[in-house]
Write a protein that holds these residues in place. Structure first.
Motif, PDB file in Angstrom:
ATOM      1  N   THR A  16      -7.904  -2.994   3.599  1.00  0.00           N
ATOM      2  CA  THR A  16      -6.964  -3.968   4.146  1.00  0.00           C
ATOM      3  C   THR A  16      -6.023  -3.339   5.164  1.00  0.00           C
ATOM      4  O   THR A  16      -5.390  -2.313   4.883  1.00  0.00           O
ATOM      5  CB  THR A  16      -6.136  -4.588   2.999  1.00  0.00           C
ATOM      6  N   PHE A  25       0.806  -1.230   0.000  1.00  0.00           N
ATOM      7  CA  PHE A  25       0.000   0.000   0.000  1.00  0.00           C
ATOM      8  C   PHE A  25       0.834   1.272   0.000  1.00  0.00           C
ATOM      9  O   PHE A  25       0.526   2.214  -0.709  1.00  0.00           O
ATOM     10  CB  PHE A  25      -0.988  -0.016   1.172  1.00  0.00           C
ATOM     11  N   GLY A  77      -8.282  -6.385  -6.252  1.00  0.00           N
ATOM     12  CA  GLY A  77      -7.372  -5.875  -7.282  1.00  0.00           C
ATOM     13  C   GLY A  77      -8.024  -5.839  -8.654  1.00  0.00           C
ATOM     14  O   GLY A  77      -7.364  -5.939  -9.682  1.00  0.00           O
ATOM     15  N   GLY A  90     -16.557  -9.302  -2.655  1.00  0.00           N
ATOM     16  CA  GLY A  90     -16.048  -9.156  -1.290  1.00  0.00           C
ATOM     17  C   GLY A  90     -17.013  -9.710  -0.241  1.00  0.00           C
ATOM     18  O   GLY A  90     -16.580 -10.327   0.737  1.00  0.00           O
ATOM     19  N   LEU A  96     -21.675 -14.027 -15.941  1.00  0.00           N
ATOM     20  CA  LEU A  96     -22.163 -14.516 -14.643  1.00  0.00           C
ATOM     21  C   LEU A  96     -23.401 -15.389 -14.830  1.00  0.00           C
ATOM     22  O   LEU A  96     -23.597 -16.377 -14.111  1.00  0.00           O
ATOM     23  CB  LEU A  96     -22.468 -13.351 -13.697  1.00  0.00           C
ATOM     24  N   GLN A 155      -5.519   1.584   1.652  1.00  0.00           N
ATOM     25  CA  GLN A 155      -6.113   2.011   0.379  1.00  0.00           C
ATOM     26  C   GLN A 155      -7.627   2.188   0.516  1.00  0.00           C
ATOM     27  O   GLN A 155      -8.353   1.203   0.665  1.00  0.00           O
ATOM     28  CB  GLN A 155      -5.834   0.950  -0.695  1.00  0.00           C
TER      29      GLN A 155
HETATM   30  C1  FAD Z   1      -9.695  -9.494   1.089  1.00  0.00           C
HETATM   31  C2  FAD Z   1      -9.986  -8.232   0.322  1.00  0.00           C
HETATM   32  C3  FAD Z   1      -9.149  -7.145   0.474  1.00  0.00           C
HETATM   33  C4  FAD Z   1      -9.426  -5.943  -0.178  1.00  0.00           C
HETATM   34  N1  FAD Z   1      -8.635  -4.855   0.063  1.00  0.00           N
HETATM   35  C5  FAD Z   1      -9.020  -3.651  -0.421  1.00  0.00           C
HETATM   36  C6  FAD Z   1      -8.344  -2.454  -0.037  1.00  0.00           C
HETATM   37  O1  FAD Z   1      -7.366  -2.488   0.726  1.00  0.00           O
HETATM   38  N2  FAD Z   1      -8.795  -1.271  -0.484  1.00  0.00           N
HETATM   39  C7  FAD Z   1      -9.856  -1.178  -1.332  1.00  0.00           C
HETATM   40  O2  FAD Z   1     -10.204  -0.082  -1.732  1.00  0.00           O
HETATM   41  N3  FAD Z   1     -10.527  -2.292  -1.732  1.00  0.00           N
HETATM   42  C8  FAD Z   1     -10.136  -3.523  -1.286  1.00  0.00           C
HETATM   43  N4  FAD Z   1     -10.829  -4.650  -1.656  1.00  0.00           N
HETATM   44  C9  FAD Z   1     -12.040  -4.501  -2.469  1.00  0.00           C
HETATM   45  C10 FAD Z   1     -11.953  -5.119  -3.833  1.00  0.00           C
HETATM   46  O3  FAD Z   1     -11.225  -4.317  -4.681  1.00  0.00           O
HETATM   47  C11 FAD Z   1     -13.404  -5.357  -4.316  1.00  0.00           C
HETATM   48  O4  FAD Z   1     -13.916  -6.418  -3.546  1.00  0.00           O
HETATM   49  C12 FAD Z   1     -13.478  -5.670  -5.783  1.00  0.00           C
HETATM   50  O5  FAD Z   1     -13.237  -4.542  -6.534  1.00  0.00           O
HETATM   51  C13 FAD Z   1     -14.837  -6.268  -6.182  1.00  0.00           C
HETATM   52  O6  FAD Z   1     -15.888  -5.441  -5.770  1.00  0.00           O
HETATM   53  P1  FAD Z   1     -17.120  -6.032  -4.960  1.00  0.00           P
HETATM   54  O7  FAD Z   1     -16.599  -6.844  -3.853  1.00  0.00           O
HETATM   55  O8  FAD Z   1     -18.017  -4.921  -4.644  1.00  0.00           O
HETATM   56  O9  FAD Z   1     -17.828  -7.021  -5.974  1.00  0.00           O
HETATM   57  P2  FAD Z   1     -18.873  -6.625  -7.112  1.00  0.00           P
HETATM   58  O10 FAD Z   1     -18.327  -5.509  -7.911  1.00  0.00           O
HETATM   59  O11 FAD Z   1     -20.205  -6.499  -6.500  1.00  0.00           O
HETATM   60  O12 FAD Z   1     -18.814  -7.931  -8.016  1.00  0.00           O
HETATM   61  C14 FAD Z   1     -19.550  -9.101  -7.717  1.00  0.00           C
HETATM   62  C15 FAD Z   1     -19.309 -10.094  -8.830  1.00  0.00           C
HETATM   63  O13 FAD Z   1     -19.786  -9.559 -10.055  1.00  0.00           O
HETATM   64  C16 FAD Z   1     -18.755  -9.595 -11.030  1.00  0.00           C
HETATM   65  N5  FAD Z   1     -18.879  -8.451 -11.938  1.00  0.00           N
HETATM   66  C17 FAD Z   1     -19.018  -7.153 -11.593  1.00  0.00           C
HETATM   67  N6  FAD Z   1     -19.080  -6.391 -12.700  1.00  0.00           N
HETATM   68  C18 FAD Z   1     -18.972  -7.215 -13.760  1.00  0.00           C
HETATM   69  C19 FAD Z   1     -18.967  -7.031 -15.179  1.00  0.00           C
HETATM   70  N7  FAD Z   1     -19.064  -5.830 -15.720  1.00  0.00           N
HETATM   71  N8  FAD Z   1     -18.830  -8.115 -15.965  1.00  0.00           N
HETATM   72  C20 FAD Z   1     -18.723  -9.363 -15.419  1.00  0.00           C
HETATM   73  N9  FAD Z   1     -18.724  -9.587 -14.091  1.00  0.00           N
HETATM   74  C21 FAD Z   1     -18.848  -8.531 -13.283  1.00  0.00           C
HETATM   75  C22 FAD Z   1     -17.481  -9.535 -10.225  1.00  0.00           C
HETATM   76  O14 FAD Z   1     -16.399 -10.048 -10.952  1.00  0.00           O
HETATM   77  C23 FAD Z   1     -17.834 -10.402  -9.043  1.00  0.00           C
HETATM   78  O15 FAD Z   1     -17.694 -11.748  -9.370  1.00  0.00           O
HETATM   79  C24 FAD Z   1     -10.548  -5.865  -1.037  1.00  0.00           C
HETATM   80  C25 FAD Z   1     -11.366  -6.986  -1.217  1.00  0.00           C
HETATM   81  C26 FAD Z   1     -11.104  -8.159  -0.557  1.00  0.00           C
HETATM   82  C27 FAD Z   1     -12.029  -9.340  -0.764  1.00  0.00           C
END
Ligand code: FAD
Lengths: 404, 381
Positions: free
Chosen positions: A166, A92, A387, B339, B279, A126
């Motif tokens: 994180t 980070f 990521g 997440g 999906l 982040q």
């Molecule tokens: C352990 C962990 C650590 C993290 N650390 C950080 C951090 O330090 N700082 C930070 O800012 N964020 C962090 N994140 C957040 C992470 O970047 C998000 O979880 C990620 O961007 C996915 O967003 P979401 O969880 O809201 O899932 P959603 O966006 O709701 O997605 C749900 C599902 O839908 C799919 N999907 C969404 N849009 C599309 C599309 N257009 N086409 C096809 N499939 C799609 C996704 O791939 C996923 O399978 C962390 C997440 C985790 C799990």
């Protein structure tokens, strides 16, 4: 074309290997192979050793402590770190916010932040994701309104909620994306702020993950007062910084060297676990085939990464190819944990964390190599989600590489 | 051919489902598994007296409901949907299975105890070195006059902390991996010389390492014929594996359902993520995995009384299908939740953990593939 390392490269590798062997903190020796929870001090103790040596941020510009290493040297350094099961340097600060600061920041910002990131004096987190803005990061809602304070200085007043942050529980500073212009097109009204995590109005709440660990947090911001000089780059142009940072985030995420070490660990584990016929698992044809397949996939990834590195060192920044590395790298990390879980057999099942009777002297059940396999497997499901999820990475390749 | 459930069977399902909905919702379950004992004797008592389901697979003469494997399947599928940790599998399916099939003299009494909820059983078959080879038994039972003296270590005995009785395999003759010479014993858990180390498991159950240190049992503790225990163990564990498949089906149905719900609600890029075709296809594949698992569970359950070879082949086939499906459905359920799927707070992760443990329960995918191959093509040269 050739795959040889020059004598200089080999000398460099030996130097790194010797340095790690002599200086890696003794109390961390058994922890780096992600079998134990790491404390803040654990992370920092190794960071500080590397900082003192001048090796904590090889990729930075030289004036700030970068090493000016060739891409081969960086590759060898990563290999040696992984080979020794050394704790990785948290990304980070060093790998994420610092490149934004030295690329887009003012001189004051560089002077103020870079040395402390380098020395490990300040821990960063982040603040990108929000409950409603995950994959669709640009739809973030946390808002920052500009005011003039009683002291005549200009501030942003920040309100909103971040999530999945994180290790925010340890952070001194966070880099946040906030909305400074709600009227503009969604990517255009965003700014990139550096926020002191001790500012009044910030609340950090733990999120416990399915492996029982506390790694991520919710971060609530209520009327948090941030001096305007903590903004990096222009107001409403934060998306430029965000995208730049994401490309950096992804290029480190393949983890080839660590996965190579992971394969070795699975082999070590299989050589002590029994197969059904009483011989060790490494003699089990099915298990062996799976390890071999994984090794081959990893080799394909390794040579792909080397090709990308070579073209980067020829002057191209990380491009959409980094999405390929992210997808394949994380899939391999996940498969490694699947194999370890399989190798553990019945002893994948015992669990020790946060349960009654789980005292200090509760030593684990079954062979040492087995006791974190299930939590590791569950925890590693995150790699295809964070990521930029692997679905999003595939969308990026479809659009940016294939032009679909 | 008929894949319909009888009226009694449908009633059994409805009774169990509505009881669990009422008394065993996710929050209650979470409190339970984190409590000191990790299970609810009161729920167990209600299973016995209020619902009568602990007698589901036992004949009416024994005081049961007169059902069999299909009833076990129905109960276990509902248990899978509610993530029930109480030891039906160990007690009714496995313990009951040994007592029913062995001609054991004390069977009627013990089965009566099971039905009343007073007898709970855990089965120690695995040993640290044995992996999924049930013939790999180092534990010994030495005959001394009219008694046997047991010594050994049984690994990861699920449900042992809650059990009144243990059933264990021990070697009365032969070498460590000989198929002959294995005997099955039932012992009271409080018997002198039984030492346990209890612990929670990753999927919310409790288990023990069981150490037998000169445990002296009367000859009447022997279940089945001395030295000929392995075929009985195979039969009972096949029944247990079929029941575990049904439990996995329940858990997978829930994961699929929750994923569809989540994808319909969760909006990103201005639309429900359920609208992304990639999906959609993934959720269709999950659906196909669940349906194929249901089919294989029926098939295996209906073949449990066939010849040993037929039964074994059917169960191994089902276990392979279910193991792969648990992985596919589970991993994608988490992935599509993003997440949120990683959080302890949501139920989906807990289904994933249970399904993952069922993958390895009574033999991994590789183990059962190999057993199927051997049964189908003969032993490799
Ligand atoms: C352990 C962990 C650590 C993290 N650390 C950080 C951090 O330090 N700082 C930070 O800012 N964020 C962090 N994140 C957040 C992470 O970047 C998000 O979880 C990620 O961007 C996915 O967003 P979401 O969880 O809201 O899932 P959603 O966006 O709701 O997605 C749900 C599902 O839908 C799919 N999907 C969404 N849009 C599309 C599309 N257009 N086409 C096809 N499939 C799609 C996704 O791939 C996923 O399978 C962390 C997440 C985790 C799990």
């Amino acid at each position: 074309m050739n795959l040889d390392f020059s004598p200089e490269d080999i000398a460099f590798r030996d130097e790194v290997r010797a340095f790690i062997a002599e200086n890696y903190p003794a109390q961390l020796r058994d922890k780096g192979s992600d079998r134990e929870d790491l404390s803040k001090d654990d992370f920092l103790s190794w960071h500080k050793v590397l900082a003192k040596k001048g090796w904590v941020a090889p990729s930075w510009p030289k004036e700030w402590g970068g090493c000016g290493w060739t891409s081969t040297q960086k590759y060898l350094f990563g290999e040696e770190m992984a080979r020794a099961d050394a704790i990785p340097i948290l990304p980070f600060g060093v790998a994420m916010v610092a490149p934004v600061i030295y690329t887009f920041g003012t001189q004051e910002q560089k002077d103020r932040y870079l040395p402390k990131i380098y020395n490990g004096e300040e821990w960063w987190c982040q603040g990108y994701s929000e409950p409603g803005a995950g994959s669709d990061l640009a739809s973030l809602k946390t808002k920052a309104e500009r005011i003039t304070g009683d002291d005549g200085k200009e501030y942003y007043i920040v309100n909103g909620q971040k999530t999945w942050t994180t290790l925010a529980q340890h952070a001194d500073w966070g880099f946040f994306l906030v909305r400074t212009n709600p009227e503009a097109k969604i990517q255009e009204g965003i700014s990139f702020l550096l926020i002191d995590m001790k500012t009044p109005g910030i609340t950090v709440r733990p999120i416990i993950t399915i492996d029982g660990g506390h790694e991520v947090n919710e971060v609530w911001l209520e009327n948090v007062k941030v001096p305007v000089e903590n903004r990096v780059f222009e107001e409403n142009k934060g998306w430029t910084c965000a995208k730049f940072l994401l490309a950096h985030e992804r290029s480190g995420i393949a983890g080839v060297a660590r996965s190579k070490r992971g394969v070795e660990r699975v082999r070590e584990m299989a050589s002590v676990e029994f197969g059904d016929d009483g011989d060790n698992l490494l003699k089990d044809a099915d298990f062996k085939r799976k390890v071999a397949e994984l090794e081959i996939d990893l080799t394909a990834l390794e040579y792909t990464e080397l090709r990308v590195l070579a073209s980067e060192s020829a002057g191209k920044g990380p491009g959409p190819e980094s999405s390929l590395l992210k997808i394949k790298g994380t899939e391999i990390q996940q498969r490694l944990t699947e194999l370890a879980l399989e190798a553990a057999g019945h002893y994948a099942s015992p669990y020790f964390r946060g349960f009654p009777g789980d005292g200090d002297n509760a030593h684990p059940i079954g062979p040492d190599s087995a006791h974190r396999t299930a939590p590791n497997y569950f925890n590693t499901r995150k790699t295809s989600i964070y990521g930029g999820s692997n679905e999003i990475q595939r969308n990026i390749i479809a659009k940016m590489v294939l032009g679909l | 051919m008929d894949f319909n459930f009888s009226e009694e069977q449908s009633m059994l399902r409805d009774t169990v489902a509505s009881f669990l909905q009422d008394k065993y919702d996710f929050d209650k379950r979470q409190k339970l598994i984190k409590s000191e004992s990790g299970w609810s004797p009161a729920i167990w008592e209600a299973f016995a007296n209020e619902l009568g389901i602990l007698g589901a697979p036992f004949s009416e003469e024994l005081g049961g409901l007169g059902g069999g494997a299909i009833e076990n399947m129905i109960v276990m599928e509902e248990f899978g949907k509610a993530l029930v940790v109480e030891p039906y599998l160990g007690t009714v399916v496995i313990g009951g299975g040994f007592l029913k099939h062995s001609g054991y003299a004390g069977a009627a009494e013990l089965i009566g105890g099971i039905i009343e909820g007073k007898v709970t059983i855990a089965f120690g078959y695995a040993e640290p070195q044995a992996r999924y080879n049930w013939a790999d038994v180092k534990t010994t039972a030495k005959k001394e006059g009219d008694a046997f003296v047991l010594n050994g270590h049984k690994a990861v005995v699920i449900g042992a902390p809650w059990a009144s009785h243990l059933i264990v395999t021990a070697r009365t003759s032969g070498g460590q991996r000989d198929e002959d010479g294995i005997s099955v014993f039932i012992v009271e858990k409080g018997a002198k010389g039984i030492v346990t180390r209890d612990y929670p498991t990753v999927d919310g159950q409790r288990a023990s390492e069981v150490y037998l240190e000169n445990v002296t049992v009367p000859a009447s503790a022997l279940i089945g014929e001395e030295g000929k225990g392995l075929p009985l163990v195979n039969k009972v564990l096949d029944e247990a594996a079929a029941a575990a498949c049904a439990e996995a089906v329940g858990a997978m149905r829930k994961m699929h359902e929750q994923t569809l719900d989540y994808a319909r609600q969760r909006k990103q890029f201005g639309t429900a993520i359920a609208n992304f075709q990639v999906l959609q296809h993934r959720m269709v594949d999950m659906f196909m995995n669940v349906e194929q698992s249901v089919s294989m569970t029926y098939m295996a359950t209906l073949k449990l009384d066939e010849s040993d070879a037929e039964r074994a082949k059917a169960v191994s086939a089902a276990k392979v299908q279910i193991g792969k499906a648990c992985k596919f459905v589970g991993q994608n359920a988490i992935q599509i939740h993003g997440g949120m799927g990683m959080t302890e707070e949501l139920a989906v992760g807990h289904y994933f953990k249970r399904a993952t443990m069922i993958e390895g329960l009574y033999g991994s995918v590789d183990h059962h593939l190999r057993r199927y191959e051997t049964l189908s093509f003969g032993k490799a040269a």
